[in-house]
Enzyme design. Structure first.
Site, PDB file in Angstrom:
ATOM      1  N   HIS A   1       0.842  -1.063  -0.058  1.00  0.00           N
ATOM      2  CA  HIS A   1       0.073  -0.122  -0.164  1.00  0.00           C
ATOM      3  C   HIS A   1       1.051   1.347  -0.071  1.00  0.00           C
ATOM      4  CE1 HIS A   1      -3.072   3.145   1.036  1.00  0.00           C
ATOM      5  NE2 HIS A   1      -2.209   3.645   1.927  1.00  0.00           N
TER       6      HIS A   1
ATOM      7  N   GLU B   1      -3.301   8.918   7.287  1.00  0.00           N
ATOM      8  CA  GLU B   1      -3.020   7.623   7.206  1.00  0.00           C
ATOM      9  C   GLU B   1      -1.669   7.360   8.386  1.00  0.00           C
ATOM     10  OE1 GLU B   1      -4.366   5.851   2.857  1.00  0.00           O
ATOM     11  OE2 GLU B   1      -2.164   6.038   3.287  1.00  0.00           O
TER      12      GLU B   1
HETATM   13  N1  UDP Z   1      -8.749  -4.126  -3.972  1.00  0.00           N
HETATM   14  C1  UDP Z   1      -9.253  -5.252  -4.333  1.00  0.00           C
HETATM   15  N2  UDP Z   1     -10.224  -5.393  -5.219  1.00  0.00           N
HETATM   16  C2  UDP Z   1     -10.234  -4.398  -6.392  1.00  0.00           C
HETATM   17  C3  UDP Z   1      -9.750  -3.118  -6.169  1.00  0.00           C
HETATM   18  C4  UDP Z   1      -9.019  -2.916  -4.965  1.00  0.00           C
HETATM   19  O1  UDP Z   1      -9.438  -6.370  -3.459  1.00  0.00           O
HETATM   20  O2  UDP Z   1     -11.192  -4.435  -7.299  1.00  0.00           O
HETATM   21  C5  UDP Z   1      -7.848  -3.920  -3.118  1.00  0.00           C
HETATM   22  C6  UDP Z   1      -6.360  -3.807  -3.476  1.00  0.00           C
HETATM   23  O3  UDP Z   1      -5.528  -4.573  -2.124  1.00  0.00           O
HETATM   24  C7  UDP Z   1      -5.837  -2.291  -3.351  1.00  0.00           C
HETATM   25  C8  UDP Z   1      -6.922  -1.856  -2.211  1.00  0.00           C
HETATM   26  O4  UDP Z   1      -8.083  -2.552  -2.251  1.00  0.00           O
HETATM   27  O5  UDP Z   1      -4.796  -1.963  -3.057  1.00  0.00           O
HETATM   28  C9  UDP Z   1      -7.498  -0.367  -2.252  1.00  0.00           C
HETATM   29  O6  UDP Z   1      -8.028  -0.203  -3.730  1.00  0.00           O
HETATM   30  P1  UDP Z   1      -7.423   1.150  -4.342  1.00  0.00           P
HETATM   31  O7  UDP Z   1      -8.197   1.337  -5.513  1.00  0.00           O
HETATM   32  O8  UDP Z   1      -7.441   2.503  -3.344  1.00  0.00           O
HETATM   33  O9  UDP Z   1      -5.810   0.778  -5.052  1.00  0.00           O
HETATM   34  P2  UDP Z   1      -4.560   1.181  -4.514  1.00  0.00           P
HETATM   35  O10 UDP Z   1      -4.571   2.763  -4.254  1.00  0.00           O
HETATM   36  O11 UDP Z   1      -4.013   0.522  -3.501  1.00  0.00           O
HETATM   37  O12 UDP Z   1      -3.505   1.036  -5.971  1.00  0.00           O
HETATM   38 MG    MG Z   2      -5.769   3.586  -3.035  1.00  0.00          MG
END
Ligand code: UDP
Ligand code: MG
Length: 140
Positions: free
Chosen positions: A116, A127
């Site tokens: 993350h 955060e």
């Molecule tokens: N995630 C998931 N399914 C999805 C999209 C996101 O399980 O379809 C999870 C994944 O671990 C991701 C987190 O949710 O890192 C947060 O999503 P976000 O869209 O904020 O992605 P990031 O900012 O981490 O790239």
């Molecule tokens: Mg995100």
């Protein structure tokens, strides 16, 4: 601009002994490590950290996953740290992430994507406050 970003080494990466590899990649990109700890997130912290995703279909699975095992939380500081670290991480889905990015090289699937990183300076502030007290961050 000198910025800060919160990085989490997610359970899938911890399980494979990749915390050092992930921290190393970010350090090698010139970011300064100013705080680091290992913790097992509880559901309450998981729900606060991922609150912006509360309405998403993957919220329950995501919060269960991130609180399923101990993780490493770290704060990095540096020029344009938020965007720099997002680039190093690669796009959310490891299958679509470029080779040479953390997720492209190490991620397993869209949920188990190893890392993350904060998505804005404002998000980073919130955060970091969830995971670190002021005296757990070191300036030098
Ligand atoms: N995630 C998931 N399914 C999805 C999209 C996101 O399980 O379809 C999870 C994944 O671990 C991701 C987190 O949710 O890192 C947060 O999503 P976000 O869209 O904020 O992605 P990031 O900012 O981490 O790239
Ligand atoms: Mg995100």
């Amino acid at each position: 601009m000198i910025e800060r970003s919160l990085v989490l080494v997610k359970p899938d990466a911890m399980e494979r002994g990749l915390s050092g590899e992930i921290v190393k990649r970010i350090e090698e990109a010139g970011m300064t490590l100013i705080g680091i700890k290992m913790l097992h997130m509880d559901m309450a912290l998981a729900e606060r950290h991922y609150a912006p995703h509360r309405e998403k279909p993957f919220f329950k699975s995501l919060t269960s996953y991130i609180s399923s095992a101990p993780i490493v939380a770290a704060v990095f500081e540096g020029e344009g740290a938020v965007e720099r670290i997002r680039k190093l991480m690669g796009t959310t889905d490891p299958a679509k992430a470029a080779e040479g990015t953390i997720r492209g090289d190490l991620g397993i699937d869209i949920e188990h994507n190893s890392v993350h990183g904060s998505d804005s300076v404002e998000t980073a502030k919130n955060e970091i406050d969830l995971f670190f007290k002021k005296d757990e961050l070191f300036i030098y």
